[in-house]
Design a protein around this motif. Structure first.
Motif, PDB file in Angstrom:
ATOM      1  N   GLY A  61       0.805  -1.215   0.000  1.00 41.65           N
ATOM      2  CA  GLY A  61       0.000   0.000   0.000  1.00 41.65           C
ATOM      3  C   GLY A  61       0.836   1.261   0.000  1.00 41.65           C
ATOM      4  N   TYR A  62       1.911   1.253   0.758  1.00 39.32           N
ATOM      5  CA  TYR A  62       2.750   2.450   0.881  1.00 39.32           C
ATOM      6  C   TYR A  62       3.547   2.714  -0.392  1.00 39.32           C
ATOM      7  N   ALA A  63       4.118   1.649  -0.978  1.00 40.50           N
ATOM      8  CA  ALA A  63       5.020   1.840  -2.117  1.00 40.50           C
ATOM      9  C   ALA A  63       4.294   1.923  -3.455  1.00 40.50           C
ATOM     10  N   PHE A  64       3.309   1.058  -3.652  1.00 44.38           N
ATOM     11  CA  PHE A  64       2.772   0.917  -4.996  1.00 44.38           C
ATOM     12  C   PHE A  64       1.337   1.403  -5.168  1.00 44.38           C
ATOM     13  N   LEU A  65       0.565   1.465  -4.096  1.00 41.20           N
ATOM     14  CA  LEU A  65      -0.837   1.853  -4.239  1.00 41.20           C
ATOM     15  C   LEU A  65      -1.119   3.265  -3.730  1.00 41.20           C
ATOM     16  N   GLY A  66      -0.105   3.946  -3.251  1.00 40.74           N
ATOM     17  CA  GLY A  66      -0.242   5.349  -2.894  1.00 40.74           C
ATOM     18  C   GLY A  66      -1.050   5.643  -1.649  1.00 40.74           C
ATOM     19  N   ASP A  67      -0.971   4.793  -0.636  1.00 46.02           N
ATOM     20  CA  ASP A  67      -1.669   5.088   0.612  1.00 46.02           C
ATOM     21  C   ASP A  67      -1.119   6.361   1.225  1.00 46.02           C
ATOM     22  N   GLU A  68      -2.007   7.204   1.688  1.00 42.22           N
ATOM     23  CA  GLU A  68      -1.622   8.454   2.341  1.00 42.22           C
ATOM     24  C   GLU A  68      -1.926   8.350   3.826  1.00 42.22           C
ATOM     25  N   TYR A  69      -1.124   9.017   4.634  1.00 40.04           N
ATOM     26  CA  TYR A  69      -1.272   8.980   6.076  1.00 40.04           C
ATOM     27  C   TYR A  69      -1.411  10.398   6.610  1.00 40.04           C
ATOM     28  N   LYS A  70      -2.151  10.528   7.715  1.00 40.21           N
ATOM     29  CA  LYS A  70      -2.343  11.825   8.360  1.00 40.21           C
ATOM     30  C   LYS A  70      -2.043  11.674   9.844  1.00 40.21           C
ATOM     31  N   LEU A  71      -1.797  12.786  10.492  1.00 39.73           N
ATOM     32  CA  LEU A  71      -1.558  12.768  11.928  1.00 39.73           C
ATOM     33  C   LEU A  71      -2.843  12.408  12.652  1.00 39.73           C
ATOM     34  N   ILE A  85      -5.406   7.344   5.618  1.00 36.91           N
ATOM     35  CA  ILE A  85      -6.617   8.006   5.127  1.00 36.91           C
ATOM     36  C   ILE A  85      -7.439   6.944   4.404  1.00 36.91           C
ATOM     37  N   GLU A  86      -8.674   6.747   4.854  1.00 37.37           N
ATOM     38  CA  GLU A  86      -9.506   5.675   4.317  1.00 37.37           C
ATOM     39  C   GLU A  86     -10.177   6.113   3.016  1.00 37.37           C
ATOM     40  N   THR A  87      -9.530   5.762   1.934  1.00 40.19           N
ATOM     41  CA  THR A  87     -10.075   6.015   0.604  1.00 40.19           C
ATOM     42  C   THR A  87     -10.838   4.767   0.156  1.00 40.19           C
ATOM     43  N   PRO A  88     -11.661   4.857  -0.874  1.00 37.80           N
ATOM     44  CA  PRO A  88     -12.362   3.659  -1.364  1.00 37.80           C
ATOM     45  C   PRO A  88     -11.396   2.544  -1.774  1.00 37.80           C
ATOM     46  N   LYS A  89     -10.265   2.914  -2.361  1.00 35.50           N
ATOM     47  CA  LYS A  89      -9.265   1.913  -2.760  1.00 35.50           C
ATOM     48  C   LYS A  89      -8.695   1.203  -1.533  1.00 35.50           C
ATOM     49  N   PHE A  90      -8.421   1.951  -0.471  1.00 37.12           N
ATOM     50  CA  PHE A  90      -7.905   1.357   0.754  1.00 37.12           C
ATOM     51  C   PHE A  90      -8.945   0.449   1.405  1.00 37.12           C
ATOM     52  N   LEU A  91     -10.205   0.879   1.417  1.00 37.99           N
ATOM     53  CA  LEU A  91     -11.258   0.069   2.039  1.00 37.99           C
ATOM     54  C   LEU A  91     -11.472  -1.243   1.284  1.00 37.99           C
ATOM     55  N   LYS A  92     -11.406  -1.203  -0.043  1.00 37.09           N
ATOM     56  CA  LYS A  92     -11.544  -2.440  -0.816  1.00 37.09           C
ATOM     57  C   LYS A  92     -10.383  -3.378  -0.536  1.00 37.09           C
ATOM     58  N   ARG A  93      -9.172  -2.834  -0.463  1.00 33.97           N
ATOM     59  CA  ARG A  93      -8.015  -3.674  -0.161  1.00 33.97           C
ATOM     60  C   ARG A  93      -8.117  -4.248   1.249  1.00 33.97           C
ATOM     61  N   ARG A  94      -8.572  -3.443   2.213  1.00 35.97           N
ATOM     62  CA  ARG A  94      -8.732  -3.951   3.578  1.00 35.97           C
ATOM     63  C   ARG A  94      -9.766  -5.059   3.622  1.00 35.97           C
ATOM     64  N   LEU A  95     -10.842  -4.915   2.839  1.00 37.19           N
ATOM     65  CA  LEU A  95     -11.857  -5.958   2.772  1.00 37.19           C
ATOM     66  C   LEU A  95     -11.257  -7.268   2.282  1.00 37.19           C
ATOM     67  N   ALA A 157     -16.613  -8.276   7.204  1.00 39.26           N
ATOM     68  CA  ALA A 157     -18.050  -8.097   7.039  1.00 39.26           C
ATOM     69  C   ALA A 157     -18.490  -6.688   7.423  1.00 39.26           C
ATOM     70  N   LYS A 158     -17.757  -6.045   8.320  1.00 41.23           N
ATOM     71  CA  LYS A 158     -18.098  -4.686   8.746  1.00 41.23           C
ATOM     72  C   LYS A 158     -17.814  -3.667   7.648  1.00 41.23           C
ATOM     73  N   THR A 159     -16.840  -3.943   6.789  1.00 39.61           N
ATOM     74  CA  THR A 159     -16.516  -3.041   5.682  1.00 39.61           C
ATOM     75  C   THR A 159     -17.557  -3.241   4.601  1.00 39.61           C
ATOM     76  N   LYS A 160     -18.479  -2.342   4.520  1.00 41.83           N
ATOM     77  CA  LYS A 160     -19.598  -2.462   3.586  1.00 41.83           C
ATOM     78  C   LYS A 160     -19.307  -1.698   2.304  1.00 41.83           C
ATOM     79  N   VAL A 161     -19.968  -2.090   1.250  1.00 39.58           N
ATOM     80  CA  VAL A 161     -19.778  -1.458  -0.047  1.00 39.58           C
ATOM     81  C   VAL A 161     -20.243  -0.009  -0.004  1.00 39.58           C
ATOM     82  N   GLU A 162     -21.223   0.307   0.847  1.00 42.50           N
ATOM     83  CA  GLU A 162     -21.713   1.680   0.934  1.00 42.50           C
ATOM     84  C   GLU A 162     -20.609   2.620   1.416  1.00 42.50           C
TER      85      GLU A 162
END
Length: 167
Positions: A61-71, A85-95, A157-162
């Motif tokens: 995620g850090y090197a190739f998928l561009g995950d961003e972090y915040k304080l 930062i929870e972007t849709p791309k990050f949430l799909k990967r976490r799922l 299961a908690k990570t919903k498509v919505e």
């Protein structure tokens, strides 16, 4: 932040991510090697799947998928901590990662059950020399693996498509 420090930060992402991925893979390899020593040493599989998988996922995620972090609002030992930062791309990967982790822990529980059956089957051969298998520890590993698998499945299961569209 000026353009040079931003460029340096981006140049550092790929080597750091590759190091994390290789370290996670090495962690898996060492855990497989150590688990051949005894039944008790095979508990390192539990830690390996959790720690090594997290390190590999972080590196990708850090090197190739561009995950961003915040304080974050948390301070540990006088230093501010970072959160992703929870972007849709990050949430799909976490799922997907948590779903794969739950399957891996279910398979690990099956592996331990097979080891218990194998130990009971072979214990008759070694009774005369006093060889003692520690099936109690393997039963505990089965229970821990199943608990972790259920927790990961509940996280997936908690990570919903919505949530993907809201972020």
């Amino acid at each position: 932040m000026n353009k040079y420090s931003k460029a340096l930060r981006h140049m550092w992402r790929i080597p750091y991510g590759i190091f994390c991925i290789l370290f996670g893979i090495a962690f898996f390899g060492v855990s497989i090697w150590v688990s051949t020593f005894s039944d008790i040493a095979s508990m390192i599989f539990i830690v390996s799947l959790l720690g090594g998988g997290f390190i590999i996922n972080y590196g990708i995620g850090y090197a190739f998928l561009g995950d961003e972090y915040k304080l974050s609002n948390y301070v540990r030992d006088g230093n501010s901590t970072f959160e992703v930062i929870e972007t849709p791309k990050f949430l799909k990967r976490r799922l997907w990662v948590t779903f794969i982790a739950s399957i891996a822990y279910f398979l690990l529980a099956i592996y331990y059950i097979v080891r218990i059956i194998f130990n009971i089957k072979n214990s008759a051969y070694y009774e005369h020399i006093g060889y003692n298998f520690n099936n109690g520890a393997l039963i505990a590993f089965v229970v821990v693996s199943l608990i972790i698998a259920v927790v990961f499945f509940l996280i997936a299961a908690k990570t919903k498509v919505e949530n993907f569209k809201k972020k």
